[in-house]
Design a protein around this motif. Structure first.
Motif, PDB file in Angstrom:
ATOM      1  N   GLU A 111       0.783  -1.146   0.108  1.00 16.15           N
ATOM      2  CA  GLU A 111       0.137   0.048  -0.086  1.00 16.15           C
ATOM      3  C   GLU A 111       0.983   1.307   0.040  1.00 16.15           C
ATOM      4  O   GLU A 111       2.086   1.140   0.369  1.00 16.15           O
ATOM      5  N   HIS A 112       0.224   2.197  -0.042  1.00 18.91           N
ATOM      6  CA  HIS A 112       0.848   3.793  -0.175  1.00 18.91           C
ATOM      7  C   HIS A 112       1.757   4.240   0.841  1.00 18.91           C
ATOM      8  O   HIS A 112       2.668   4.890   0.789  1.00 18.91           O
ATOM      9  N   LEU A 113       1.417   3.529   1.961  1.00 20.22           N
ATOM     10  CA  LEU A 113       2.172   4.072   3.203  1.00 20.22           C
ATOM     11  C   LEU A 113       3.568   3.926   3.076  1.00 20.22           C
ATOM     12  O   LEU A 113       4.302   4.683   3.716  1.00 20.22           O
ATOM     13  N   VAL A 114       4.008   3.056   2.369  1.00 18.35           N
ATOM     14  CA  VAL A 114       5.237   2.386   2.390  1.00 18.35           C
ATOM     15  C   VAL A 114       6.262   3.548   1.875  1.00 18.35           C
ATOM     16  O   VAL A 114       7.319   3.446   2.191  1.00 18.35           O
ATOM     17  N   HIS A 130      -2.677   4.786   4.281  1.00 16.67           N
ATOM     18  CA  HIS A 130      -2.402   4.939   3.074  1.00 16.67           C
ATOM     19  C   HIS A 130      -2.838   6.221   2.488  1.00 16.67           C
ATOM     20  O   HIS A 130      -2.759   6.777   1.406  1.00 16.67           O
ATOM     21  N   GLY A 131      -4.013   6.663   3.224  1.00 17.38           N
ATOM     22  CA  GLY A 131      -4.675   7.873   2.723  1.00 17.38           C
ATOM     23  C   GLY A 131      -4.034   9.131   3.314  1.00 17.38           C
ATOM     24  O   GLY A 131      -4.419  10.439   3.231  1.00 17.38           O
ATOM     25  N   THR A 132      -3.029   9.010   4.462  1.00 16.61           N
ATOM     26  CA  THR A 132      -2.504  10.267   5.198  1.00 16.61           C
ATOM     27  C   THR A 132      -0.916  10.132   4.857  1.00 16.61           C
ATOM     28  O   THR A 132      -0.334  11.159   5.329  1.00 16.61           O
ATOM     29  N   VAL A 133      -0.478   9.546   3.862  1.00 15.95           N
ATOM     30  CA  VAL A 133       1.033   9.416   3.965  1.00 15.95           C
ATOM     31  C   VAL A 133       1.510  10.644   3.425  1.00 15.95           C
ATOM     32  O   VAL A 133       2.603  11.011   3.836  1.00 15.95           O
ATOM     33  N   MET A 134       1.047  11.189   2.510  1.00 17.46           N
ATOM     34  CA  MET A 134       1.813  12.310   1.895  1.00 17.46           C
ATOM     35  C   MET A 134       1.674  13.663   2.922  1.00 17.46           C
ATOM     36  O   MET A 134       2.377  14.429   2.835  1.00 17.46           O
ATOM     37  N   VAL A 178       3.018   1.293  -6.084  1.00 17.47           N
ATOM     38  CA  VAL A 178       2.047   0.779  -4.976  1.00 17.47           C
ATOM     39  C   VAL A 178       0.521   0.790  -5.458  1.00 17.47           C
ATOM     40  O   VAL A 178       0.364   1.015  -6.340  1.00 17.47           O
ATOM     41  N   GLU A 179       0.075   0.037  -4.468  1.00 16.73           N
ATOM     42  CA  GLU A 179      -1.575  -0.035  -4.498  1.00 16.73           C
ATOM     43  C   GLU A 179      -1.944  -1.103  -5.786  1.00 16.73           C
ATOM     44  O   GLU A 179      -3.213  -0.945  -6.044  1.00 16.73           O
TER      45      GLU A 179
END
Ligand SMILES: [Mn+2]
Length: 297
Positions: free
Chosen positions: A110-113, A152-156, A265-266
């Motif tokens: 997922e995008h958090l990585v 994944h929705g907060t990573v940026m 990702v994702e």
């Protein structure tokens, strides 16, 4: 009969880290996912499937059987009961342990990585001068998703707090909170999907003129679902294959910026292979081919 190495990219024989120009880092992590699951299986599936690709790239004439050589690093696996921050710290450590002067291609997950990778690559000072070019249907700039800071929705949003700049391409799903945050923030530049056609030239010039350190984060949901539908939170009206390649080409042919790493990702492995599996492989091979072409000019 040709022998394929199922745990190597393109099925090519393994190479030593010292002899490689590219490191492929598998990050099989999808703990904070809120909708479709399964992206943790992506690195393994992508490696397994990649032997289906030609090692020769028809556009750049790069032949991966010759160069660049790809070293597949050991996967960083999540541990039972470990909080997301613990996993991200171990990703950062794995990235810091890699020898410099190699291109790092990380595959989530997922995008958090992305947070763990970027923190491992750059010091706090360098983060203030880093531009993250993000192909994505989402901004991932929410402060808390379902009460969770690490998602994944907060990573940026977490990376924004370190001073990173963002160019977000293909966005077509965001909250009002994210919209207002981006409106007032000179460090966030969003190229919405609905205006991409009009702003295409401006975007490509912007990418071609970037300077300093640049990190490329490729969320496959940035692409149109007709290209890749196998992702956790798909949205209609994404980038076409050609549009995405134009973005990557503009970036990797820019000699004034320094791109040391990218991620994909994702992606969720298709339940009925091949599905989108080989398309995901081709995004990776294209990024590497564009990068290598930029290096050798
Ligand atoms: Mn996304």
């Amino acid at each position: 009969m040709v022998e394929y190495f199922r745990d190597q990219f393109f099925g090519l024989p393994p190479v030593a880290l010292e002899a490689a120009q590219v490191v492929f880092l598998p990050l099989p992590f999808d703990l904070t996912v809120t909708y479709g699951r399964g992206s943790a299986g992506a690195p393994e599936r992508i490696l397994e499937t990649s032997y289906q690709l030609e090692t020769f790239d028809e556009e750049t004439h790069v032949d991966f059987a010759e160069a660049p050589r790809i070293f597949v690093a050991p996967a960083v696996h999540p541990r039972d009961g470990e909080p997301p921050t613990g996993y991200l710290a171990r990703v950062s450590d794995a990235v810091r342990d890699l020898p410099p002067a190699r291109f790092l291609l990380s595959v989530g997950g997922e995008h958090l990585v992305t947070y763990g990778i970027v923190r491992g690559l750059y010091s706090e000072n360098e983060l203030r001068d880093l531009t993250i070019v993000q192909i994505d249907a989402h901004c991932d700039l929410i402060d808390q998703l379902e009460g969770e800071q690490w998602s994944h929705g907060t990573v940026m949003r977490r990376l924004l707090a370190h001073g990173c700049r963002f160019i977000q391409i293909g966005v077509r799903s965001l909250s009002k909170e994210e919209y207002l945050l981006a409106q007032g923030n000179p460090n966030i530049d969003i190229y919405y999907a609905h205006e991409l056609h009009q702003r295409r030239q401006a975007l490509l010039s912007r990418l071609a003129d970037l300077t300093g350190d640049v990190y490329v984060s490729f969320d496959v949901d940035g692409l149109d679902p007709s290209v890749i539908w196998s992702t956790g939170t798909p949205q209609p009206d994404g980038l076409s294959w050609q549009e995405a390649m134009a973005v990557l080409r503009a970036l990797f042919s820019n000699r004034r910026c320094c791109i040391r790493a990218a991620d994909l990702v994702e992606f969720i492995p298709d339940p009925n292979p091949p599905g989108c599996d080989t398309t995901a492989c081709k995004i990776i091979s294209r990024m590497l081919a564009y990068w290598w072409t930029g290096q050798s000019r």
